[in-house]
Design a protein around this motif. Structure first.
Motif, PDB file in Angstrom:
ATOM      1  N   LEU A 254       0.822  -1.205   0.000  1.00 57.05           N
ATOM      2  CA  LEU A 254       0.000   0.000   0.000  1.00 57.05           C
ATOM      3  C   LEU A 254       0.859   1.259   0.000  1.00 57.05           C
ATOM      4  O   LEU A 254       0.573   2.223  -0.727  1.00 57.05           O
ATOM      5  CB  LEU A 254      -0.898   0.014   1.239  1.00 57.05           C
ATOM      6  CG  LEU A 254      -2.314  -0.543   1.118  1.00 57.05           C
ATOM      7  CD1 LEU A 254      -3.038  -0.382   2.453  1.00 57.05           C
ATOM      8  CD2 LEU A 254      -3.088   0.164   0.018  1.00 57.05           C
ATOM      9  N   SER A 255       1.889   1.266   0.808  1.00 57.10           N
ATOM     10  CA  SER A 255       2.773   2.434   0.880  1.00 57.10           C
ATOM     11  C   SER A 255       3.469   2.664  -0.454  1.00 57.10           C
ATOM     12  O   SER A 255       3.652   3.820  -0.885  1.00 57.10           O
ATOM     13  CB  SER A 255       3.808   2.240   1.993  1.00 57.10           C
ATOM     14  OG  SER A 255       3.177   2.152   3.255  1.00 57.10           O
ATOM     15  N   LEU A 256       3.844   1.585  -1.137  1.00 60.28           N
ATOM     16  CA  LEU A 256       4.474   1.699  -2.447  1.00 60.28           C
ATOM     17  C   LEU A 256       3.486   2.260  -3.466  1.00 60.28           C
ATOM     18  O   LEU A 256       3.838   3.117  -4.293  1.00 60.28           O
ATOM     19  CB  LEU A 256       4.994   0.330  -2.888  1.00 60.28           C
ATOM     20  CG  LEU A 256       5.864   0.288  -4.140  1.00 60.28           C
ATOM     21  CD1 LEU A 256       7.113   1.152  -3.975  1.00 60.28           C
ATOM     22  CD2 LEU A 256       6.265  -1.155  -4.452  1.00 60.28           C
ATOM     23  N   ALA A 257       2.239   1.803  -3.416  1.00 60.13           N
ATOM     24  CA  ALA A 257       1.216   2.331  -4.315  1.00 60.13           C
ATOM     25  C   ALA A 257       1.028   3.825  -4.098  1.00 60.13           C
ATOM     26  O   ALA A 257       0.879   4.601  -5.058  1.00 60.13           O
ATOM     27  CB  ALA A 257      -0.104   1.593  -4.097  1.00 60.13           C
ATOM     28  N   GLN A 258       1.046   4.254  -2.828  1.00 61.86           N
ATOM     29  CA  GLN A 258       0.915   5.677  -2.535  1.00 61.86           C
ATOM     30  C   GLN A 258       2.118   6.467  -3.039  1.00 61.86           C
ATOM     31  O   GLN A 258       1.980   7.600  -3.520  1.00 61.86           O
ATOM     32  CB  GLN A 258       0.713   5.885  -1.033  1.00 61.86           C
ATOM     33  CG  GLN A 258       0.579   7.333  -0.593  1.00 61.86           C
ATOM     34  CD  GLN A 258      -0.737   7.974  -1.021  1.00 61.86           C
ATOM     35  OE1 GLN A 258      -1.375   7.556  -1.989  1.00 61.86           O
ATOM     36  NE2 GLN A 258      -1.136   9.002  -0.294  1.00 61.86           N
ATOM     37  N   GLN A 259       3.305   5.879  -2.979  1.00 61.52           N
ATOM     38  CA  GLN A 259       4.495   6.544  -3.528  1.00 61.52           C
ATOM     39  C   GLN A 259       4.343   6.778  -5.020  1.00 61.52           C
ATOM     40  O   GLN A 259       4.763   7.818  -5.546  1.00 61.52           O
ATOM     41  CB  GLN A 259       5.735   5.703  -3.261  1.00 61.52           C
ATOM     42  CG  GLN A 259       6.215   5.694  -1.826  1.00 61.52           C
ATOM     43  CD  GLN A 259       7.487   4.864  -1.683  1.00 61.52           C
ATOM     44  OE1 GLN A 259       8.439   4.990  -2.457  1.00 61.52           O
ATOM     45  NE2 GLN A 259       7.501   3.974  -0.702  1.00 61.52           N
ATOM     46  N   VAL A 260       3.756   5.798  -5.714  1.00 61.40           N
ATOM     47  CA  VAL A 260       3.515   5.949  -7.148  1.00 61.40           C
ATOM     48  C   VAL A 260       2.594   7.143  -7.398  1.00 61.40           C
ATOM     49  O   VAL A 260       2.872   8.006  -8.253  1.00 61.40           O
ATOM     50  CB  VAL A 260       2.897   4.672  -7.739  1.00 61.40           C
ATOM     51  CG1 VAL A 260       2.508   4.889  -9.198  1.00 61.40           C
ATOM     52  CG2 VAL A 260       3.864   3.503  -7.615  1.00 61.40           C
TER      53      VAL A 260
END
Length: 313
Positions: free
Chosen positions: A128-134
């Motif tokens: 989820l955190s990676l998706a938000q970084q995107v």
């Protein structure tokens, strides 16, 4: 590729390269596919790919093949054949999907990632955190929308419905069609308590903490409370700012044959529809990894570069 070379690219290509670098730095390894796979793979998992509107052909060996409508199934197929217990994979591929509005097939270029564990369920928060970084890397205001389908999967009344009736309810929930949803639930003989829960959650959205408090106040069952609490805890730990927010919307539902628990989508101002989609699919992992530990699981997401095109046109 050097930074100087990246700077010479167009904005779409530059974003794609930066996203691949982000995934590599997060420990993901690239996996490549042919643009097609055996038709049988998609036929046996039609619920996961949303039906069977596929472009097909017969290869030189007489095997019926299909242009890939989704990468996850092909990734899971490869993961099942590999010896590693834990896999973090990413891809940059085209998928070919039928669009109901235009009645045409369209190619969508995606960059996505999959975390597949054969021995236990992978953690959701890092993904989820990676998706938000995107999303935070986009030149636009964005919203990451979280949902949780556990309240449906634990509902015995819903689970005993025919698949067509389940899909109809999912469609009405996803479109927030409250009157039609109430009518369909009544037609199907849904008990009042279950009907109230489904209609209440279908119309519920907002900040994760506010949604959690509303679910508590409404006195819904344990599954709904646990789902809202889980989302509130995850949302609290995801980076955000005034231009990149995180909300909960229980009308975001996916077919439940393979998805379980967390589902999410990302939206960007100026783009039509979701630009990023993902979720848990432990049930799909266990189907492919049969014979492995029953605690196997998977989670991932994909960014749609074509959906993002308006940001760079």
């Amino acid at each position: 590729m050097t930074q100087k070379e990246i700077d010479l690219l167009g904005p779409r290509e530059r974003f794609a390269v930066k996203l691949e670098i982000m995934l590599k730095q997060a420990g993901y390894s690239r996996i490549d596919f042919a643009p097609f796979d055996e038709y049988e793979l998609f036929d046996k998992n039609r619920a996961f790919v949303g039906g069977l509107h596929l472009l097909t052909f017969t290869d030189s060996f007489g095997t019926l093949m299909a242009l890939r409508p989704d990468v996850t199934l092909s990734a899971m197929k490869q993961a099942a054949a590999r010896p590693e217990k834990s896999l973090k994979l990413y891809y940059h591929e085209d998928v070919f999907r039928y669009t109901r509005d235009t009645h045409q097939y369209q190619a969508h270029q995606q960059i996505g990632c999959e975390v597949i564990r054969k021995d236990r369920v992978p953690l959701a928060l890092p993904v989820l955190s990676l998706a938000q970084q995107v999303l935070m890397g986009l030149p636009s205001r964005t919203v990451l929308v979280l949902s949780h389908v556990g309240f449906l999967q634990s509902d015995s009344w819903y689970q005993h419905l025919e698949e067509d009736d389940q899909n109809t309810l999912l469609d009405l929930i996803s479109r927030k069609m409250q009157k039609e949803l109430a009518d369909k639930l009544s037609q199907l003989g849904c008990p009042d308590k279950e009907s109230h829960k489904l209609r209440f959650l279908a119309g519920l959205s907002g900040s994760a903490e506010n949604v959690y408090q509303q679910v508590l106040k409404e006195g819904l069952d344990r599954a709904a409370v646990d789902a809202a609490k889980d989302l509130a805890e995850k949302a609290d730990r995801i980076e955000k700012d005034d231009d990149h927010t995180v909300v909960v919307d229980f009308s975001l539902v996916n077919p439940l044959n393979f998805y379980n628990g967390l589902v999410f989508q990302g939206f960007a101002r100026g783009c039509w529809g979701p630009v990023l989609s993902g979720g848990r699919y432990d049930l799909l992992a266990r189907k492919f990894l049969k014979g492995e530990d029953t605690n196997a699981g998977a989670i991932g997401f994909a960014a749609d570069l074509d959906a993002l095109s308006p940001l760079w046109d």
